[in-house]
Structure formats: C-alpha cells, structure tokens
Motif scaffolding. Structure first.
Motif, PDB file in Angstrom:
ATOM      1  N   LEU A  65      -6.142  -2.812  -5.328  1.00  0.00           N
ATOM      2  CA  LEU A  65      -5.839  -2.732  -3.893  1.00  0.00           C
ATOM      3  C   LEU A  65      -6.999  -2.115  -3.116  1.00  0.00           C
ATOM      4  CD1 LEU A  65      -2.101  -1.599  -3.684  1.00  0.00           C
ATOM      5  CD2 LEU A  65      -3.086  -3.727  -2.821  1.00  0.00           C
ATOM      6  N   SER A  66      -7.630  -1.117  -3.697  1.00  0.00           N
ATOM      7  CA  SER A  66      -8.769  -0.478  -3.054  1.00  0.00           C
ATOM      8  C   SER A  66      -9.897  -1.486  -2.841  1.00  0.00           C
ATOM      9  CB  SER A  66      -9.258   0.697  -3.905  1.00  0.00           C
ATOM     10  OG  SER A  66     -10.416   1.254  -3.352  1.00  0.00           O
ATOM     11  N   THR A  67     -10.156  -2.283  -3.856  1.00  0.00           N
ATOM     12  CA  THR A  67     -11.199  -3.302  -3.762  1.00  0.00           C
ATOM     13  C   THR A  67     -10.838  -4.350  -2.710  1.00  0.00           C
ATOM     14  OG1 THR A  67     -11.783  -2.987  -6.084  1.00  0.00           O
ATOM     15  CG2 THR A  67     -12.468  -5.062  -5.074  1.00  0.00           C
ATOM     16  N   GLN A  68      -9.584  -4.760  -2.685  1.00  0.00           N
ATOM     17  CA  GLN A  68      -9.144  -5.807  -1.754  1.00  0.00           C
ATOM     18  C   GLN A  68      -9.106  -5.343  -0.306  1.00  0.00           C
ATOM     19  OE1 GLN A  68      -5.388  -7.533  -3.048  1.00  0.00           O
ATOM     20  NE2 GLN A  68      -6.003  -7.255  -5.171  1.00  0.00           N
ATOM     21  N   THR A  69      -8.761  -4.079  -0.091  1.00  0.00           N
ATOM     22  CA  THR A  69      -8.538  -3.593   1.275  1.00  0.00           C
ATOM     23  C   THR A  69      -9.674  -2.731   1.817  1.00  0.00           C
ATOM     24  OG1 THR A  69      -7.394  -1.593   0.526  1.00  0.00           O
ATOM     25  CG2 THR A  69      -6.037  -3.571   0.910  1.00  0.00           C
ATOM     26  N   GLY A  70     -10.546  -2.262   0.945  1.00  0.00           N
ATOM     27  CA  GLY A  70     -11.607  -1.366   1.377  1.00  0.00           C
ATOM     28  C   GLY A  70     -11.147   0.072   1.557  1.00  0.00           C
ATOM     29  N   ARG A  71      -9.913   0.349   1.212  1.00  0.00           N
ATOM     30  CA  ARG A  71      -9.391   1.719   1.304  1.00  0.00           C
ATOM     31  C   ARG A  71      -9.757   2.496   0.052  1.00  0.00           C
ATOM     32  NH1 ARG A  71      -3.310   0.041   3.293  1.00  0.00           N
ATOM     33  NH2 ARG A  71      -3.883  -0.502   5.421  1.00  0.00           N
ATOM     34  N   GLN A  72      -9.736   3.816   0.180  1.00  0.00           N
ATOM     35  CA  GLN A  72     -10.031   4.692  -0.956  1.00  0.00           C
ATOM     36  C   GLN A  72      -8.915   4.589  -1.990  1.00  0.00           C
ATOM     37  OE1 GLN A  72     -12.806   6.563  -1.478  1.00  0.00           O
ATOM     38  NE2 GLN A  72     -11.931   7.042  -3.472  1.00  0.00           N
ATOM     39  N   TRP A  73      -9.281   4.605  -3.270  1.00  0.00           N
ATOM     40  CA  TRP A  73      -8.244   4.611  -4.300  1.00  0.00           C
ATOM     41  C   TRP A  73      -7.583   5.961  -4.360  1.00  0.00           C
ATOM     42  CZ3 TRP A  73     -13.347   3.690  -6.464  1.00  0.00           C
ATOM     43  CH2 TRP A  73     -13.906   4.806  -7.061  1.00  0.00           C
ATOM     44  N   MET A  74      -6.381   5.974  -4.961  1.00  0.00           N
ATOM     45  CA  MET A  74      -5.575   7.192  -4.982  1.00  0.00           C
ATOM     46  C   MET A  74      -5.598   7.897  -6.326  1.00  0.00           C
ATOM     47  SD  MET A  74      -2.393   5.644  -2.811  1.00  0.00           S
ATOM     48  CE  MET A  74      -2.701   3.925  -3.169  1.00  0.00           C
ATOM     49  N   LEU A  75      -5.666   7.145  -7.417  1.00  0.00           N
ATOM     50  CA  LEU A  75      -5.578   7.753  -8.745  1.00  0.00           C
ATOM     51  C   LEU A  75      -6.967   8.064  -9.295  1.00  0.00           C
ATOM     52  CD1 LEU A  75      -2.745   5.680 -10.433  1.00  0.00           C
ATOM     53  CD2 LEU A  75      -2.625   7.986  -9.502  1.00  0.00           C
ATOM     54  N   PRO A  76      -7.146   9.284  -9.753  1.00  0.00           N
ATOM     55  CA  PRO A  76      -8.451   9.666 -10.314  1.00  0.00           C
ATOM     56  C   PRO A  76      -8.594   9.168 -11.749  1.00  0.00           C
ATOM     57  CG  PRO A  76      -6.936  11.517 -10.445  1.00  0.00           C
ATOM     58  CD  PRO A  76      -6.206  10.399  -9.732  1.00  0.00           C
ATOM     59  N   ASP A  77      -9.846   9.083 -12.184  1.00  0.00           N
ATOM     60  CA  ASP A  77     -10.086   8.870 -13.608  1.00  0.00           C
ATOM     61  C   ASP A  77      -9.508  10.063 -14.354  1.00  0.00           C
ATOM     62  OD1 ASP A  77     -11.517   6.445 -13.670  1.00  0.00           O
ATOM     63  OD2 ASP A  77     -13.354   7.467 -13.050  1.00  0.00           O
ATOM     64  N   CYS A  78      -9.122   9.846 -15.571  1.00  0.00           N
ATOM     65  CA  CYS A  78      -8.600  10.946 -16.383  1.00  0.00           C
ATOM     66  C   CYS A  78      -8.834  10.587 -17.847  1.00  0.00           C
ATOM     67  CB  CYS A  78      -7.118  11.192 -16.092  1.00  0.00           C
ATOM     68  SG  CYS A  78      -6.046   9.826 -16.568  1.00  0.00           S
ATOM     69  N   GLU A  79      -8.493  11.518 -18.726  1.00  0.00           N
ATOM     70  CA  GLU A  79      -8.674  11.315 -20.149  1.00  0.00           C
ATOM     71  C   GLU A  79      -7.923  10.079 -20.656  1.00  0.00           C
ATOM     72  OE1 GLU A  79      -7.374  14.077 -23.556  1.00  0.00           O
ATOM     73  OE2 GLU A  79      -9.214  14.983 -22.746  1.00  0.00           O
ATOM     74  N   LEU A  80      -6.745   9.818 -20.092  1.00  0.00           N
ATOM     75  CA  LEU A  80      -5.947   8.665 -20.491  1.00  0.00           C
ATOM     76  C   LEU A  80      -6.677   7.352 -20.181  1.00  0.00           C
ATOM     77  CD1 LEU A  80      -3.261   7.478 -21.544  1.00  0.00           C
ATOM     78  CD2 LEU A  80      -2.384   7.656 -19.210  1.00  0.00           C
ATOM     79  N   VAL A  81      -7.320   7.294 -19.023  1.00  0.00           N
ATOM     80  CA  VAL A  81      -8.039   6.083 -18.616  1.00  0.00           C
ATOM     81  C   VAL A  81      -9.300   5.949 -19.450  1.00  0.00           C
ATOM     82  CG1 VAL A  81      -9.234   4.927 -16.709  1.00  0.00           C
ATOM     83  CG2 VAL A  81      -7.091   6.155 -16.280  1.00  0.00           C
ATOM     84  N   TRP A 136       0.837  -1.206   0.000  1.00  0.00           N
ATOM     85  CA  TRP A 136       0.000   0.000   0.000  1.00  0.00           C
ATOM     86  C   TRP A 136       0.872   1.257   0.000  1.00  0.00           C
ATOM     87  CZ3 TRP A 136      -4.870   1.123  -0.981  1.00  0.00           C
ATOM     88  CH2 TRP A 136      -5.388   2.341  -0.571  1.00  0.00           C
ATOM     89  N   THR A 137       1.917   1.253   0.792  1.00  0.00           N
ATOM     90  CA  THR A 137       2.818   2.400   0.884  1.00  0.00           C
ATOM     91  C   THR A 137       3.550   2.624  -0.434  1.00  0.00           C
ATOM     92  OG1 THR A 137       3.118   1.992   3.236  1.00  0.00           O
ATOM     93  CG2 THR A 137       4.784   3.369   2.157  1.00  0.00           C
ATOM     94  N   TYR A 138       4.128   1.556  -0.989  1.00  0.00           N
ATOM     95  CA  TYR A 138       4.907   1.688  -2.226  1.00  0.00           C
ATOM     96  C   TYR A 138       4.027   2.080  -3.409  1.00  0.00           C
ATOM     97  CZ  TYR A 138       9.264  -0.235  -0.272  1.00  0.00           C
ATOM     98  OH  TYR A 138      10.415  -0.432   0.434  1.00  0.00           O
ATOM     99  N   ILE A 139       2.871   1.460  -3.539  1.00  0.00           N
ATOM    100  CA  ILE A 139       1.988   1.813  -4.659  1.00  0.00           C
ATOM    101  C   ILE A 139       1.458   3.225  -4.464  1.00  0.00           C
ATOM    102  CG2 ILE A 139      -0.239   1.297  -5.759  1.00  0.00           C
ATOM    103  CD1 ILE A 139       2.129  -0.455  -6.691  1.00  0.00           C
TER     104      ILE A 139
END
Length: 183
Positions: free
Chosen positions: A167-183, A116-119
């Motif tokens: 990781l967010s799905t597995q841990t229940g924590r909030q995701w860090m990266l937002p949706d963007c045009e690239l995604v 979690w820390t490294y990602i």
C-alpha cells in the motif's frame, strides 16, 4: 444498523446452516486463501474460527458469498460491517480481529475506500498484540496447537507487513510496520 448488542454470525442469524458454511470454507481454502496465505487449514476450520471470533467468521463467509453465493453476499457484508463497527467501538484486540480487518480489504467492493484505514488499524493492533515477536527455537513445552497458534500470529504479522509495504508503494504514503527480527 442492527442492534449491535445482538450481532450474530451468519449461522446464528439464520442466513445459512452449518453445512453450507463448511462448504464455503472448503471453497475459501481452495480458491481464496491461496491469494493471501493468511490462514492455515490445519487450524482455521469452521468450529475454531466461529468459536473464537464471530467477526472473522463473518468476514470469511462474506468473501465466500461474494464469489460462491452471491444471493447472500449483501446481507453477510452488512453483518461484517456491523461487526467492524462493534469491534472498533468496543476495542476488540486479538489476532483474529486483525485478520478480519484485513479480510474486509481483500474482497472489498470497488467503491469501498477504507483499505488504508482498516490495514492501518490492523497493523497498529498487531504491534500492540506483539504479533511481531519472533521465537527462534520451539519451546519444549509448546503443544502442537500452541505451535499452530504462534505461527498464526507470526504469519498474520508477515502478511500485514507485506500488505502495508505494498500500500505504501501504491499510494506514496509512509508504511506503518517497522522491520523486526520476525521479518
């Protein structure tokens, strides 16, 4: 820890020679990269990665040693961890550093709880570096190497995005990266 000022990659440190590193890279692209799809064999060869980022070079060699040269694994793993400390302490910021931190999580030991820390660190660095910038149409002045490097930045963001959401799905924590045009 070894003297962080004198950190060397596994070849410079005398752990292996260039030929063995090339064989390990071949095995990496054959057996390990298909699981993560982070690296492009047209761009990421031994010389390219080694000259750009000894930290990334060491983490890839570490992953290979875990499966294909177990007698070297712990020594190379120690080097990779020391590079991580140095990268964080000195604030290294580049796409290869994001990739190195991701690689430290993919082939980690079962008792290593730093994923979690490294990602998180890699994700924040990716946004800071603008890896999420989308180029819709190839600029006419862009060379083939520049195209590969741009796609490398985009692919790194996308792989981190997927890892972050997983990781967010597995841990229940909030995701860090937002949706963007690239995604």
């Amino acid at each position: 820890l070894l003297g962080l000022q004198s950190l060397q990659d596994p070849i410079a440190a005398g752990i292996m020679d260039e030929r063995r590193a090339e064989i390990l890279f071949d095995l990496f692209f054959l057996r390990l990269n298909p699981f993560i799809n982070l690296f492009d064999p047209a761009l990421h060869n031994v010389n390219y990665i080694r000259s750009r980022c000894p930290f990334l070079f060491t983490t890839i060699i570490m992953a290979c040693c875990k499966f294909f040269a177990e007698e070297l694994y712990k020594h190379v793993q120690q080097l990779a961890n020391e590079f991580a400390v140095k990268a964080f302490a000195e604030g290294w910021k580049r796409v290869e550093v994001c990739q190195a931190f991701a690689c430290l999580t993919y082939w980690r030991d079962p008792d290593d709880n730093r994923t979690w820390t490294y990602i998180g660190y890699a994700c924040r660095m990716a946004v800071e570096l603008g890896l999420n910038r989308y180029v819709e149409k190839r600029p006419p002045e862009e060379t083939d190497l520049q195209l590969l490097e741009r796609r490398n930045r985009e692919r790194t963001y996308l792989v981190l995005f997927v890892h972050d959401r997983s990781l967010s799905t597995q841990t229940g924590r909030q995701w860090m990266l937002p949706d963007c045009e690239l995604v």
